[in-house]
Every structure is written in C-alpha cells, then in structure tokens.
Design an enzyme around this catalytic site. Sequence first.
Site, PDB file in Angstrom:
ATOM      1  N   LYS A  80       0.857  -1.194   0.000  1.00  0.00           N
ATOM      2  CA  LYS A  80       0.000   0.000   0.000  1.00  0.00           C
ATOM      3  C   LYS A  80       0.889   1.239   0.000  1.00  0.00           C
ATOM      4  O   LYS A  80       1.877   1.296   0.731  1.00  0.00           O
ATOM      5  CB  LYS A  80      -0.916  -0.022   1.219  1.00  0.00           C
ATOM      6  N   SER A 155      -9.771   1.981   2.472  1.00  0.00           N
ATOM      7  CA  SER A 155      -8.854   2.716   1.625  1.00  0.00           C
ATOM      8  C   SER A 155      -7.835   1.821   0.923  1.00  0.00           C
ATOM      9  O   SER A 155      -7.256   2.224  -0.076  1.00  0.00           O
ATOM     10  CB  SER A 155      -8.099   3.761   2.459  1.00  0.00           C
ATOM     11  N   SER A 179     -10.129  -0.261   6.756  1.00  0.00           N
ATOM     12  CA  SER A 179      -9.487  -0.090   5.447  1.00  0.00           C
ATOM     13  C   SER A 179      -8.782  -1.310   4.887  1.00  0.00           C
ATOM     14  O   SER A 179      -8.353  -1.303   3.741  1.00  0.00           O
ATOM     15  CB  SER A 179      -8.492   1.075   5.503  1.00  0.00           C
TER      16      SER A 179
END
Lengths: 490, 476, 97
Positions: A80, A155, A179
């Site tokens: 990420k 996210s 997330s």
Amino acid sequence: MALFKLTLKELQEKFTSGEITAGEIARAYLLRISQVEPKIKSYISLTPREDLLMNAQAIDDGLKAWRKTEPLMAMPLGIKDNICTKGMRTTCGSRMLETFVPPYDATVMTKFNAQKPLILGKTNLDEFAMGSSTEHSAFGPSRNPWNQQHIPGGSSGGSAAAVAADECVAALGSDTGGSIRQPAACCGVVGLKPTYGRVSRYGLVAFASSLDQIGPITKTVTDAAIMLNALVGHDPLDSTSAKRDFPDFTKSAKKKDIKKLVVGVPQEYFAEGLDPEVSEKIQDAIAVFEGIGGKIQEVTLPSTERAIATYYLIATAEASSNLARYDGVKYGFRAKECKELAEMYHSTRSQGFGPEVKRRIMLGTYALSAGYYDAFYAKAQAVRTLIQRDFEAVFQEVDFLVSPVMPTPAFRLGERLEDPLQMYLSDIYTIPASLAGLPAISLPCGHSSKGLPIGLQLMGRPFEENIVLRAAFAYEHATNWRTKRPIIRS
Amino acid sequence: MTYEPVIGVEVHAQLHTQTKLFCGCPTSFGLPPNTQVCPVCLGLPGSLPVLNQQAVEMAVRTGLALNCELSPTNQFSRKNYFYPDLPKGYQISQYDLPICGPGWLEISVNDKKKRVRITRAHLEEDAGKNVHEEGAEGSHVDLNRAGTPLLEIVTEPDLFSSEEVDAYLKALRDLLVYLDVCDGNMEQGSFRCEPNVSIRPKGQQTLGTKVELKNINSFRYAKDALDYEISRQAELLDEGGKVQQETRLWNVQLGQTAVMRSKEGAHDYRYFPDPDLLPVSIDAEWIEELGGTIPEIPSARLQRFVKDYQLSEYDAGILTDSKELADYFEACVKLFAHPKTVSNWVTGELLRELHSSGVTPEDSPLKPERLVELLELVDSGTVSLKAARELFPELYSTDKTAEQVVKEKGLVQVSDEGTLQTIIEEVLAAHPAQVEQYRGGKEAVIGYLVGQVMKASKGKANPGKVNEMLKRSLTS
Amino acid sequence: MADISQKEVEHVAHLAKLDLTEPEKTLFGEQLSQILTFVEQLQEVSTEGVPLTSSVADQESFLREDLPRKGLSQEEALSNAPEANEGFFVVPKIIAK
C-alpha cells in the site's frame, strides 16, 4: 495452471522445491500486470521491469550460497502506498506527496526485505487512507475486479484489487476504521487487521495514530497467517508496539473444525440498514460454524450505535494534527510563487490536499479547538472506553464474534461521493474493532445476485489472532468460496 | 504613584543528554545545518517518537532538588501550531500531566532568604532554527536543534524586583549545573529565561496586566529588561494609560522592549494527548533510586563544609560557589586531612592562578594530587611555608612534581639535626652576650638567635626545628 | 441541527492553514453541520466517571537508552525539499502579522 493464479503457499512450495525460479515468477507477474492493470488500476507506482528482473536474478543467483529460502523469498507482493519504501516513491494517494521518495524504510519493509521478496509496486488508496472506495485517490480510483463499474472498497482498495486480479500474490494494507477488511470484502479476498500494537507502525504514514494498523490482504487464510508471521514483533522504534511473544500463526490455520469454541453473534450488527442479501449470507456462515462444532451464542454490544460518531471525532482529530507536517517546507508539494510564508502554507495545503482530506482536517481541527474539545473530542474518548468495555464483557463468554463487514456489497463508483456522511455510515461494522484495537479478519462468504462478493468478519480478543485465524481457516475449508475468482474481461 | 512589580519566570533549560528527546540524533551544538537529523526529528511521514530515558531521569532529579511533587503518571501532548522550525506542525510537550508538580527553590537576596514557589516543570522538545539573513529572499531553516530535550520550569508570581529575579535565575542555573542536567550556557541558549511582569500600586492585592519578555540571553539582560519594563509600565499607568497583555522582545542595542509579532493570529494550540506516546509511570522505587544520584545542592554543601571541616562561612562560600571548586577541595581533603590548610591554599594560591589564567578548577593543570604533595612537604618540614608559596606559580604552570620543583630551586629546608647543630654551635659561640641574657631569664632573645641561625644557613634551616634545638642547647 | 457558521468555517480553516474558495466554504459548512449533528448523539451517552481512552495499547511507553543512532546525511535530509540552499531548507520570507 498459470503461475499468477497460485496462492502464496502454493507459489512458495513451487519456488522452494526448485520447480520454478524467481525469474519465472517475476516474468509471469509482469505479463499479468501488463494485461490487467489498465482495467483495474491497482497500482500507483510499479517497480521498473528491469529492476524487478534484476532482483529476481539476484535471488536465483544467490540461492545456492544462501542454501535456504525464507517464507517470502521471491514472493511477488504489492505494498500500500502509505508505507515508506526507501528509494521508492510513496505518495499516500495525494498530490501532496506525489514526488516524495522516503530516505528510509518502514519497519515492515525492513522485515520483508530481509526475506528477499519481489516488491511489484505501490498500490492505490484513498488519499492518506481517508475513504472507503479509492475514489479519493489523487491518482484516480481503482476498479473492482468482479465488476469494474463498482468500487474495490477502501482505503486499501488497490491492494485488495491487486490480489483479487492476480496482480500480486499478496499485499500489505493498513486499517484505521476498516481499510483492510472492507476492500477485502468488496474484492472477495482475505484481509486481516491485527491487534493494535501487534505490527510496527514505524514508516506507516499516519492517518489516526491510535487506530492505524498494518496487515495483509491475501487469497487465503493460510496466506494471511504466512504474511502475519513476517510482520509481527516488537519494534523499538514504535512506542505503541507490543512487547509480547507471538506464535507461529500458520499453525493456527490447520484445523478444519472449531470444536470447543463459542461463537458470538452480536445483535446490533444485524439491525436496520443491513442489506437482506448480505444478512442471508452471514446467517448461512453462522450455520456453517455451528456445523463444524461451534457453539452459537447471541450477544449484545450496546455501544455499537455510537461507534461511527466516536470514530469520526477521534480519527479526524488525530488526523488534523498528523497532517500538519505537510506544509511545503521539508518535502512534498509546495505551491508556486508564494511571496511570504503564510501564503505558502495556505496555498500549499489548499492545493495539495483533496476535498475529503480537507473535510476531515476541518472536522478534526474543530473537534480539538477551544470550546469544543470537551463536548467532542473528550466525549468521544470516554465513549471509546465504553465500546472497549462492551467487548471485554462479551469476550468473557465467547471466543470470537461473527458479523458482516459492510452493510451492502461494493457500491457503484460515484454513488456516494457527494454524501460523505452516507459514506461514513458504511463503516459501521468495521469501526468498533478498530476503536477497541481488536484483531479482525474479513473473508469471502458468498456473492450477491449481481455477482459481487460478500464478506464475513470475525473479531477476536486482543492478541488472539490465532483464534481468529483458526476459525477463519475452518470456515474457509468448510466452504468453497476461495476457489471462486473474478473473470476480468477485456 | 509607587508601584510594586510582580514577576514570574519561565525557564527553558536544555537537558544535556547525548541524544534528542524522541530520537537517537546527537544534541551537538554548532555543526553544519541539517546534519544532526533523522526521519523522526525531520518529521518525515511515518516516523514515530520514542522517549529518551535519560531526559526523564534528569527531569526527575531536577524535580527532587526543587522539592517538587512528582507526577506518578506522565503524558505527552501535542501543541499544534505552524512555523518553519517546527517540522511536524506540532510540538510534543506536556500539558495536563507535567512530570514535576508544585515545589520551591530557596534564594537569598541581600542576606535575606526566601522561597520561590515552582508551579511546574515539564519536558518538551525544542524547535529548530530559522535564520533570517539580511537582504535574502527567504528564510533558512536548520533542524539540528529540533527535538533537543528541554525542561520548562515555571514559577509562581513570587518575585518582586529585578534583584530577586536575578537571584532566582542564578540559583536555578547553579542548581541545574550542579545536578549535571544542563550546562547553563545562556549565550548558546541552553538556559533561556522568559520573565513575565506586571505592576500594581503598592499595597494592592489584585495583580495587574502581565507582559511576557523574550530574547533575554544573559543575566544582565534579564535585569536590564525587567528594570526597563517596570518603569515603562509605571510611566504608562501614571499617564493614565493601560498595560496591554502581550509579548515583548528585549532589544539590547536600544535598551528597550518592543512588541513582538505573534506566531499565529489566534492562539488555539489544540493540545491533545499524543497517541504515538503511551503514558510513562514513575514509581516510588525509581524516584528513590534517582534521589540517590543527586549531588548536594550548593547551600547544603556550604553548611556541611562549615560543620564537617570547621571552615568559616566565608571560606565555605567561596569553595561551594562552583561545584568544580568544591569537588577540587574535597578531592584534596581526601588525600590530606587538614581541611583548613587545604582551604587556605585552594581559596588563595590556587584560585589566584586559575583566575589569572582563566581556567576552571576542573581544567586546572595542577591536579589535587600534586597540590597535596606540596602541602605534605610543608607539613613534614621539607619546605618552608614561605618557600612553598614562592614556588607555587611554577608548580601550577608545569607538570613537575612538588619535590622536583623544591629540589631544582634549592628550597629544601635543612632539618637534619647534625647539620643544624654545627651551625647552632657556631652561632652560640659568636654571640656569648645573648646566650648570657637568655640564661639570665630574658627568653625573648631567642628570636635574635634563630635569626642568626637562619642567616647562617642562607634561609634554608627549618625555623621550627632551629627554635627547638636552640632551646635545648641553651638550657643544657 | 448543529449549524456551523460561515465565520466558524473560516476560523477553523485558518487554524488548519487552509484557504477555502467561497463554494468550498458553503459546501464544507453544510457538510460539517450535517456531520456535527450526527456526532452530537454522543451527548446522549452518560460518561460520568468513565476514563478517557487515548490509546488502546495495553502497556506503558517503553523508554529509549540515551545512545546515538545513525541518522540521515544532509543530502538525504534535503533530498525531498521543495527548496534548499547551502544545507538549509528555504522558505519564503516570514512577514510579521
């Protein structure tokens, strides 16, 4: 079977046995990414082809001398893009950090790199991890591999989409209010948020420090356990990192029953607002748990209804302070042609942050400001205590809790962009475990009539990832959802 | 109208740890810009603070010496504001749970003792440095200092004159230096003071509007700035004006204070507990352990010197004025158990040499061992007191032993009885009249005879010995 | 409904060093009012005597030994700087306000 379809465990076995080389893995994934990425847009940055092949070559060359492999050696991973990677751009999905190249590695990257994986690239996310859809990424949204008109969740949407679309074998995400778990549910993969403090946050760009936690997104529960093994451990660079022993988590993901475990079903998670299709799949899952030896018990977590309000005050307050460092002085974006300092601050921050980040900074600043602190921020801290106590009480009776991950399957791109509160409300089932710092996993438990995945959430006591993994593994093997893969049409 | 000033003081003392408060960067001063930095003190995205144990211990020791209540739970909070020298956009400080609670420090002004109440002392990180160069387009930022540990020590408004402030600042600085927690260097900014002052008509109970003073980097400026500010406020009130609550900067060149620009229009620091740092407990056991490592404070040491070494208050005062000198003195006494003699030499000869060469006792080329050697030579009669004083400068400035210097200068005292007896007999033979007088009862004449012996020995005879032997010869 | 005035929006934006356009001010004003109305529900919860949670970590901070650790070189420190000169970060001039 194509290499990219393998799970982490399967790929690991083939590499360890010498059946395939790191070079073959790298080339297979480069090809896969080149075919799929234009449609899914999982990545913000990709490791340049030459570099990746060179890394793979170095692994293949070194293998003889090293004489042993590491669990993640040659494994193609996505990271990420809010986890600092030395020498590799880390944008946080923001214009603010579009050009930021960290001069240091996050602790999780130091741990990973010691095992010599193949880092394929940095995955997309909502700006500074603020969002549930990746629509708030400054680099545009990622797409749900099951249906490209739908969000991949957020996210960590890029990480979940990349795993679901076989653009990496496993990925790292970060979870502040859901997330990791929510995008995993949207994309039909496994997402694990470890206990707060289990994995070092050093090098994870902060959104809300008391909630953020790094965790894996994988194709199977076993893969999540393999990844977790590589992530955990006390870090002297993170004051909130737990000084605790940890087991070999892969040993937890072995048994196909959950005999002697008590399964809690919190009523509040099945109340108004839950999509009937989702509700049905979760009920089916509860029946599966009963079938494999679990004792089902209804429980109540009365403070659940306060969780979203609590979360949005605490998370935004912390964020408003965490994001103060983006001021155009030391790194990142600076607005052009500013004549004096105050103008530089205002222009830089106004042009560098997107609307959702600004909205949350505004809310958090307001919650901490003179005259509102007690009514908002301090009140939320007190309610957080009540939420934690609810869980403590329930865990006296049950070993883990079962719930949906989100009230509906993945919504359509753009559907909720105009209504931030509606977007926030969709986090209702993932937020409580975040506020209490509990380990929680999301795994596939079926599909909607439109063919979109539905996720099941299991929550455990602090530092009992082993129980969560055991139950998740047993469920996974009592069903066959893990074998269903999206078909990405050109 | 006659006014009475009411003054409180905030001191920022830089704790001289090796590394910064929340990261492992060195706290060295005066190095090239941005070379003592790491992801943490640069405020890079993703970096996290970890508290320095030494800084906590220094704060606790200071708290103990200031008679403070120590907080069992410590919490760090974020003070949020924007400034280029503040890399994270917030300063990590302590807000509602400071490490040291109420305490006091005794000061002495014009021989009158007084307790100044300490409100609190808390740990916080320092900012970096903005360098504004004349004519340059922008400002330069150096973050070497960012994250250096500070202890902010705040008093109640207990000081009523600039003399009292001066006494407080000196007492506090001496104490911190004595505790070995701060180097006390005002010019380099490791001991910064910010007094706040208000005035009120004498006799009035309620306090006036206070003004904070900054940019004070010497004791002298503190006094000058306060004196200026007190009369400025008095004139203002006398003219029917009103004192504004504000921060004013001391301008050394003009000898005036002037209103400082404010960092941020509206001050709303939005303090909240830093979620990156968990609470720190300081338990009784730890406090006790640290209490054992606290050096005596100067006033207590002075009293002990008077009592244990039978020194005058005056001498003890000179010796304990600096920790180093007191340490030097005690090191000598350990080797040579005549405190009064040691005191005379240390406050006399030694201090004179130190002053004239501008050297601190710690860096004295004459170490306690070599000084004591000289004192032993005097004590044993090997060298006379007068000769010892004469040779002191040479002993001080070379690395020779006392014995070497004595020998080289031919200052060895003659104490050998055989040699002395020969001289004595010669002198007695040459002065029959005086011998007669002595024997007739006029004993004072012995002084003359001693003088003759000293003269004959060219001053090298041990006068005590000569005296003793003469008496023996004359009465036999 | 908790109404957040235009003036409050401006004040908060100032604290956060954000310049908002007029449409943004209106939009954020409305959205923040809506969110604040929603979070006001917490006032219904009785929290008397309930301790505040600022971290769920079940431990105290551990402390670091006072030992130097290798940091960054000046070049690395300045590598991401929008503007640097002679080893310093450079910012536009600071005007007294």
